[in-house]
Design an enzyme around this catalytic site. Structure first.
Site, PDB file in Angstrom:
ATOM      1  N   GLY A 107       3.892   1.869   0.833  1.00 46.84           N
ATOM      2  CA  GLY A 107       4.023   0.514   1.385  1.00 46.84           C
ATOM      3  C   GLY A 107       5.217  -0.206   0.772  1.00 46.84           C
ATOM      4  N   GLU A 159       5.585  -3.747  -7.018  1.00 44.26           N
ATOM      5  CA  GLU A 159       4.917  -3.027  -8.101  1.00 44.26           C
ATOM      6  C   GLU A 159       4.063  -1.966  -7.426  1.00 44.26           C
ATOM      7  OE1 GLU A 159       1.959  -5.146 -10.523  1.00 44.26           O
ATOM      8  OE2 GLU A 159       1.287  -3.071 -10.620  1.00 44.26           O
ATOM      9  N   CYS A 190      -3.619  -1.253 -12.109  1.00 35.46           N
ATOM     10  CA  CYS A 190      -2.316  -0.584 -12.098  1.00 35.46           C
ATOM     11  C   CYS A 190      -1.978  -0.050 -13.488  1.00 35.46           C
ATOM     12  CB  CYS A 190      -1.241  -1.518 -11.582  1.00 35.46           C
ATOM     13  SG  CYS A 190      -1.542  -3.221 -11.963  1.00 35.46           S
TER      14      CYS A 190
HETATM   15  P1  NAP Z   1      -1.067  -0.798   0.523  1.00 32.41           P
HETATM   16  O1  NAP Z   1      -1.603   0.121   1.533  1.00 32.41           O
HETATM   17  O2  NAP Z   1       0.303  -0.543   0.028  1.00 32.41           O
HETATM   18  O3  NAP Z   1      -1.140  -2.277   1.151  1.00 32.41           O
HETATM   19  C1  NAP Z   1      -0.653  -3.423   0.456  1.00 32.41           C
HETATM   20  C2  NAP Z   1      -0.199  -4.461   1.484  1.00 32.41           C
HETATM   21  O4  NAP Z   1       1.007  -4.014   2.105  1.00 32.41           O
HETATM   22  C3  NAP Z   1      -1.179  -4.701   2.619  1.00 32.41           C
HETATM   23  O5  NAP Z   1      -1.100  -6.056   3.005  1.00 32.41           O
HETATM   24  C4  NAP Z   1      -0.670  -3.811   3.726  1.00 32.41           C
HETATM   25  O6  NAP Z   1      -1.013  -4.262   5.026  1.00 32.41           O
HETATM   26  C5  NAP Z   1       0.834  -3.898   3.516  1.00 32.41           C
HETATM   27  N1  NAP Z   1       1.546  -2.696   3.945  1.00 32.41           N
HETATM   28  C6  NAP Z   1       1.255  -1.419   3.606  1.00 32.41           C
HETATM   29  N2  NAP Z   1       2.152  -0.583   4.170  1.00 32.41           N
HETATM   30  C7  NAP Z   1       3.013  -1.355   4.858  1.00 32.41           C
HETATM   31  C8  NAP Z   1       4.145  -1.085   5.675  1.00 32.41           C
HETATM   32  N3  NAP Z   1       4.568   0.155   5.890  1.00 32.41           N
HETATM   33  N4  NAP Z   1       4.788  -2.118   6.226  1.00 32.41           N
HETATM   34  C9  NAP Z   1       4.369  -3.399   6.022  1.00 32.41           C
HETATM   35  N5  NAP Z   1       3.301  -3.700   5.293  1.00 32.41           N
HETATM   36  C10 NAP Z   1       2.629  -2.708   4.712  1.00 32.41           C
HETATM   37  O7  NAP Z   1      -2.001  -0.897  -0.753  1.00 32.41           O
HETATM   38  P2  NAP Z   1      -3.593  -1.031  -0.870  1.00 32.41           P
HETATM   39  O8  NAP Z   1      -4.219  -1.139   0.472  1.00 32.41           O
HETATM   40  O9  NAP Z   1      -3.836  -2.139  -1.791  1.00 32.41           O
HETATM   41  O10 NAP Z   1      -4.043   0.289  -1.587  1.00 32.41           O
HETATM   42  C11 NAP Z   1      -3.693   1.570  -1.131  1.00 32.41           C
HETATM   43  C12 NAP Z   1      -3.210   2.399  -2.312  1.00 32.41           C
HETATM   44  O11 NAP Z   1      -2.206   1.688  -3.009  1.00 32.41           O
HETATM   45  C13 NAP Z   1      -4.240   2.681  -3.371  1.00 32.41           C
HETATM   46  O12 NAP Z   1      -5.058   3.767  -3.065  1.00 32.41           O
HETATM   47  C14 NAP Z   1      -3.365   2.915  -4.573  1.00 32.41           C
HETATM   48  O13 NAP Z   1      -2.907   4.225  -4.581  1.00 32.41           O
HETATM   49  C15 NAP Z   1      -2.213   2.002  -4.380  1.00 32.41           C
HETATM   50  N6  NAP Z   1      -2.297   0.746  -5.170  1.00 32.41           N
HETATM   51  C16 NAP Z   1      -1.589   0.677  -6.312  1.00 32.41           C
HETATM   52  C17 NAP Z   1      -1.628  -0.481  -7.062  1.00 32.41           C
HETATM   53  C18 NAP Z   1      -0.832  -0.588  -8.322  1.00 32.41           C
HETATM   54  O14 NAP Z   1      -0.812  -1.651  -8.899  1.00 32.41           O
HETATM   55  N7  NAP Z   1      -0.159   0.443  -8.774  1.00 32.41           N
HETATM   56  C19 NAP Z   1      -2.381  -1.574  -6.666  1.00 32.41           C
HETATM   57  C20 NAP Z   1      -3.105  -1.481  -5.475  1.00 32.41           C
HETATM   58  C21 NAP Z   1      -3.024  -0.320  -4.746  1.00 32.41           C
HETATM   59  P3  NAP Z   1      -2.517  -4.132   5.572  1.00 32.41           P
HETATM   60  O15 NAP Z   1      -3.246  -5.295   4.979  1.00 32.41           O
HETATM   61  O16 NAP Z   1      -2.371  -4.219   7.040  1.00 32.41           O
HETATM   62  O17 NAP Z   1      -3.031  -2.809   5.097  1.00 32.41           O
END
Ligand code: NAP
Length: 522
Positions: A245, A265, A302
């Site tokens: 993302g 991040e 994280c």
């Molecule tokens: P995510 O899938 O990256 O989503 C975070 C936000 O970004 C959401 O609002 C999502 O929209 C949006 N988004 C995601 N992909 C996008 C794209 N290609 N274009 C535009 N917007 C986009 O993260 P998550 O749902 O929180 O968790 C998924 C995974 O992320 C976890 O399994 C973990 O591996 C990782 N994560 C890491 C951390 C860290 O701090 N390292 C924290 C949280 C999560 P939507 O609301 O529509 O989905």
């Protein structure tokens, strides 16, 4: 207050007409009311235009007015009372104590930024007075201050539904800098997001600020999130989430006619180095602390310690035994979303394919529960395998058994960028620690001794950042007062008459802020 299922564009509540988002209670799998119809691109553009209009006045709001606004947001969030906590619990599966603590952190963070705004250090005022007699060339009058970048897009994080979401660290630091904020709410906790958004909306109105200072948008990331980052009024992005993302949004920001900075991040496995003397003297105690840190919040931090490195031998075997026993006694915990749970299962499956299983916790009785897991692999295998460095978001960790301290150092050098690196050390380990420290400084944003990386203090000295893929810009932090720097840029004023200069730069220092005058701090 009950969530209504609307986006908030300035002072308006707006019902979208695109695909609907519904929160899922991860502890039961049930969909929660209300529905959140997503916005279209026109609505995103409207929020950004309003933010641009608000920027003209908000960026020059007085230090006192801006600080009072941040304090008003904190008070309004507190005034939501238990409605916010119960909604947060239903949408995330997080326990009450955790959410109450997070609310305290969120409001404390807003108040910290209020004090930062009042102190005015962030303006970084520098004056180099004219030197008309200087030889061989006179010097002109030069004065510098920092100004707000412009409207900022904030992506709420799933794992901190309050402290890193709608009014969390990114929003607080951007608002403190004088930047209007447009939030893309995380789809996992829409009701919590709306409630907090309404609290901020009320603070905007009560403080008499232009309505475009704050908006909260609902809709799928691909449409609303992408449109937001592509909007020409947006000047910077704050994001916490997945590597894919964060990279997708960075790409969009780079492809704009005017590229903008993205502070994402993303991914960190937070290595912990068990140095030999400490391991020998207190391996069991370290194992217990380690498993406590792995299990915190079902591992959905994280800064979760996803990698442990030590020299093989009796002491490491004893550590593995003690940690394995603690893992077997670790109750399963509900994860934030079905998607995060599925990603965890896949990640653990991938680790199981590459590493030796040490222990697993009991299987959970409810849906979407995280079964704690510990694996081990040889240093030589880690150095060859990319898969062993992948973040597994949840309560899983991998212990690397090295042949000697030279291989420990090789593993450290092989690591990708990290948010944290931890040394477990005793006095007899200082020599080994001195060898590792220069490597770890290059790899991580925060280096700790004899603690655990979970638990990030919100203060002035904190760095919650690090080289890629921990973040997209290692020069910044997303936690602590230095986070404000991400949303500022310097402007130099050459030979401007007093009447034209911003107050911060005028003679007599009317704002009473610290200034660097001719190289001396005053
Ligand atoms: P995510 O899938 O990256 O989503 C975070 C936000 O970004 C959401 O609002 C999502 O929209 C949006 N988004 C995601 N992909 C996008 C794209 N290609 N274009 C535009 N917007 C986009 O993260 P998550 O749902 O929180 O968790 C998924 C995974 O992320 C976890 O399994 C973990 O591996 C990782 N994560 C890491 C951390 C860290 O701090 N390292 C924290 C949280 C999560 P939507 O609301 O529509 O989905």
């Amino acid at each position: 207050m009950t969530p209504q299922g609307t986006s908030l564009i300035g002072q308006q509540a707006v019902t979208g007409d695109q695909a609907v988002i519904r929160a899922i209670d991860p502890s039961s799998g049930e969909a929660l009311a209300p529905e959140y119809p997503g916005l279209d691109r026109q609505a995103v553009a409207r929020a950004c235009e309003l933010a641009e209009t608000a920027y003209a006045t908000y960026r020059e709001s007085s230090l006192e007015d801006r600080a009072a606004f941040l304090e008003a947001i904190a008070a309004e969030i507190e005034a939501l009372g238990d409605d916010l906590i119960t909604r947060g619990m239903a949408e995330t599966g997080l326990p009450r104590a955790r959410l109450e603590g997070e609310r305290g952190r969120t409001c404390g963070q807003l108040r910290l930024f209020a004090s930062v705004v009042r102190a005015g250090e962030w303006l970084d005022v520098r004056l180099d007075p004219a030197l008309p007699e200087r030889q061989p060339m006179p010097r002109v009058d030069l004065r510098q201050r920092h100004v707000a970048l412009g409207p900022v897009a904030v992506f709420g994080a799933s794992n901190f539904p309050l402290a890193f979401s709608v009014a969390g660290g990114d929003s607080a630091s951007a608002l403190a800098a004088g930047c209007p904020v447009v939030v893309k709410a995380h789809s996992a906790h829409p009701g919590t997001s709306e409630l907090v958004g309404r609290a901020v909306q009320k603070a905007v109105a009560d403080c008499g600020l232009p309505e475009g200072v704050f908006s909260v948008l609902f809709g799928a990331g691909r449409e609303v999130g992408q449109a937001l980052v592509a909007d020409p009024h947006i000047q910077a992005v704050g994001f916490t989430g997945s590597r894919s993302g964060g990279l997708a949004l960075q790409q969009t920001a780079r492809n704009r006619p005017q590229p903008i900075p993205v502070y994402a991040e993303m991914s960190s496995i937070n290595p912990v180095f068990l140095l030999p003397e400490a391991l020998k003297a207190r391996g069991r105690e370290i194992a217990e602390g380690f498993v406590g840190s792995v299990n915190m919040g079902a591992g959905q931090f994280c800064t979760n310690p996803g990698l442990v490195i030590g020299v093989k031998g009796e002491a490491l075997d004893a550590f593995l035994k003690a940690a394995g026993e603690a893992i077997q006694g670790s109750a399963a915990q509900t994860m934030l979303t079905p998607g995060i749970h599925a990603a965890y299962q896949d990640g653990v499956g991938a680790l199981a394919g590459e590493a030796r299983e040490i222990a697993r916790g009991p299987v959970g009785e409810g849906p979407h529960q995280c079964q704690t897991a510990l694996f081990a692999a040889r240093g030589a295998d880690f150095l060859k395998s990319e898969a062993l460095q992948a973040e597994v978001f949840g309560a899983a960790s991998l212990v690397i058994e090295c042949d000697d301290l030279a291989e420990v150092k090789a593993v450290a050098e092989h690591l990708e960028g990290q948010l944290t690196a931890t040394l477990q050390l005793d006095d007899g380990d200082l020599g080994a620690a001195r060898t590792l420290l220069p490597v770890l400084e290059r790899k991580a944003g925060r280096v700790l001794a004899n603690g655990w990386p979970t638990g990030v203090e919100v203060c002035h000295a904190m760095v919650h950042g690090g080289p890629f893929p921990a973040t997209s810009d290692s020069r910044s932090t997303s936690v602590g007062s230095a986070a404000i720097q991400r949303f500022l840029r310097p402007v130099c004023y050459q030979n401007l008459p007093q009447g034209l200069l911003p107050e911060a730069l005028q003679d007599g220092n009317p704002l009473g802020v610290t200034r660097l005058v001719d190289g001396k701090r005053e």
